[in-house]
Design an enzyme around this catalytic site. Structure first.
Site, PDB file in Angstrom:
ATOM      1  N   CYS B 240       1.518  22.015 -37.480  1.00  0.00           N
ATOM      2  CA  CYS B 240       2.496  21.219 -38.047  1.00  0.00           C
ATOM      3  C   CYS B 240       2.468  19.901 -37.184  1.00  0.00           C
ATOM      4  O   CYS B 240       3.022  19.923 -36.045  1.00  0.00           O
ATOM      5  CB  CYS B 240       3.699  21.675 -38.231  1.00  0.00           C
ATOM      6  SG  CYS B 240       4.953  20.440 -38.796  1.00  0.00           S
ATOM      7  N   ASN B 249       0.308  24.389 -43.218  1.00  0.00           N
ATOM      8  CA  ASN B 249      -0.119  24.790 -44.181  1.00  0.00           C
ATOM      9  C   ASN B 249      -0.062  26.503 -44.586  1.00  0.00           C
ATOM     10  O   ASN B 249      -0.256  27.179 -43.638  1.00  0.00           O
ATOM     11  CB  ASN B 249      -1.775  24.594 -44.417  1.00  0.00           C
ATOM     12  CG  ASN B 249      -1.986  23.359 -44.699  1.00  0.00           C
ATOM     13  OD1 ASN B 249      -1.619  22.637 -45.459  1.00  0.00           O
ATOM     14  ND2 ASN B 249      -2.791  22.843 -43.489  1.00  0.00           N
TER      15      ASN B 249
END
Lengths: 304, 304
Positions: B240, B249
């Site tokens: 992230c 994801n």
């Protein structure tokens, strides 16, 4: 869309189930964690277990921890016990909500307590009578309800029969433990359908692990069945005893974060809970698997 | 319970979206990952992006990677492009499915490309025409569809208006990006309701991040709306960018693992996918946030 409940009762299990699966920490640290959690607005805390100190050294100081922890009058505290001796200790310590455990999987039950599921159910009948005789509430936790790491899938009909038995023996509540994170929305739906067909009234509590990422999807599914009681562990405390490095208990702040955004009340102040989660990491000295602790809640914005 | 779809089409985005958010790895490693994924039965792979190498050095070798990767005739490969130059490169490389991006948040769009959302939409109209002129399919990804890290909540009506615009301009598919993991089941329901009221026919694809643990709950919610196209990244590749150490994801194997247990087909061989996930960890040299990779699927039993 099914109408979901307006509010949910979360039982914080970090001090017991969480810490029982971490390296031992001092009594003082446990008291700090319980006190921090008691101040979050959470309505229920599983505080300690009364187990043999050789079997579970992490809980050897349960009497001391419970004697020193603050009692918040808005919190219901519970303890887990494995047998009559543990039940007597819990009652002597003043607990009035007490949990006993049996595994739906015969193999898992034998490995844990060297008895068959049926033999443990006979023991539990006696424990429920003992607890009721002292005015305590008796909850039966059925572990491996969504699958067993040794046996694989557990027939929901078998779990439903165990529920029938413990309800007949007087259990005040039944909890389904997703002991090694084998639950999925399908398994939740199948189990709740099987149980609710036969026992529409008994209070049910669900205990999910996030080992394979499904915990919040499972809770969402259970909400559609109207289930309003869930276990969760601050910061995801507890790990997974079967897979080093894997996640165990779903993190309380991930549950609260999702529920609050969905307009479902928990009574919990998320900021206070995140403070308790940061404390939990500090006390066990390792990074815990909580996405909301790591990234912050979705409402915490970045300066642009 | 709502009837869920029988099958789902997963687009594997690890080679592009995943690797774009990791430290750069050699072209040879990227080719190995694409080839391993092509052998899993997955039907779609986002292979590369054609972006400026100074902006995103991780994708500087896109032409070489794509030239060397095996083409599996059962897989549809796509590329992401930011502008006309990128679209021309993608078309020259032979791609026939191409993605362009705009952010629903004006602030986020300006920070990414120094243009307003409205200005980017004008650009996208031209890009769609360019792609269609070369016989390619044009997908528009609307990032920050479920919330913006700078602006907070994004009004679903605003996203629905963007959908109206790009559909009017010829978009063949619209994807909603949960760019920083702000989606929850409530946000998914609100957005899909707003969009489907106005655009019942346009194919929709959802791209979730598991930053706050909600990814599978979000997918479960979208399945109830009949959505059958989802992005996912092998092993959770990508991290992230907004929160060091946080998940990005959703891991493909966590999605596949849940869907298969629910009886929803993906065409993917989970064991082959887990091999590709282990390869992804090896190639990037760090532990990736995939519970199913760590603990194994629920069907993998322990000897008793």
């Amino acid at each position: 869309m099914t109408q979901l409940p307006d509010s949910v009762s979360i039982r914080e299990v970090g001090p017991r189930d969480g810490l029982q699966n971490e390296d031992p920490i001092p009594a003082d640290a446990k008291v700090r964690l319980i006190d921090a959690l008691s101040a979050t607005g959470v309505r229920r805390i599983e505080a300690v277990s009364f187990v043999h100190p050789k079997a579970i050294p992490q809980m050897a100081d349960a009497d001391e921890v419970w004697a020193r922890a603050q009692r918040n009058e808005n919190v219901r505290y519970s303890a887990l016990v494995p047998n009559t001796r543990g039940a007597q200790r819990a009652l002597a310590a003043g607990f009035t909500e007490i949990e006993v455990v049996v595994s739906a999987s015969d193999t898992h039950n034998r490995r844990n307590v060297n008895r068959s599921t049926a033999e443990s159910l006979d023991d539990i009948a006696g424990l429920i009578a003992l607890l009721h005789g002292s005015g305590a509430i008796a909850e039966v936790i059925i572990s491996t309800s969504f699958g067993c790491p040794y046996e694989g899938d557990i027939d929901p009909a078998r779990v439903a029969q165990i529920v029938d038995r413990v309800v007949a023996d007087g259990a005040d509540r039944v909890a389904f433990g997703d002991t090694t994170g084998m639950a999925t929305p399908r398994r939740v739906r199948e189990l709740l359908t099987a149980v609710r067909d036969r026992q529409p009234e008994i209070p049910l509590l669900l205990h999910f692990h996030n080992t394979r990422g499904t915990a919040l999807a499972n809770i969402l599914t259970a909400l559609e069945f109207g289930i309003t009681e869930y276990d969760a562990s601050v910061a995801g405390l507890g790990g997974c005893p079967y897979a080093p490095g894997a996640s165990g208990n779903v993190a309380t702040e991930e549950v609260v974060h999702m529920l609050h955004d969905m307009g479902i009340d928990t009574g919990i102040d998320l900021d206070a809970l995140l403070d308790a989660a940061a404390l939990a990491e500090e006390l066990v000295g390792r990074e815990l698997p909580s996405g909301v602790l790591r990234a912050g809640p979705r409402t915490r914005l970045t300066a642009s």
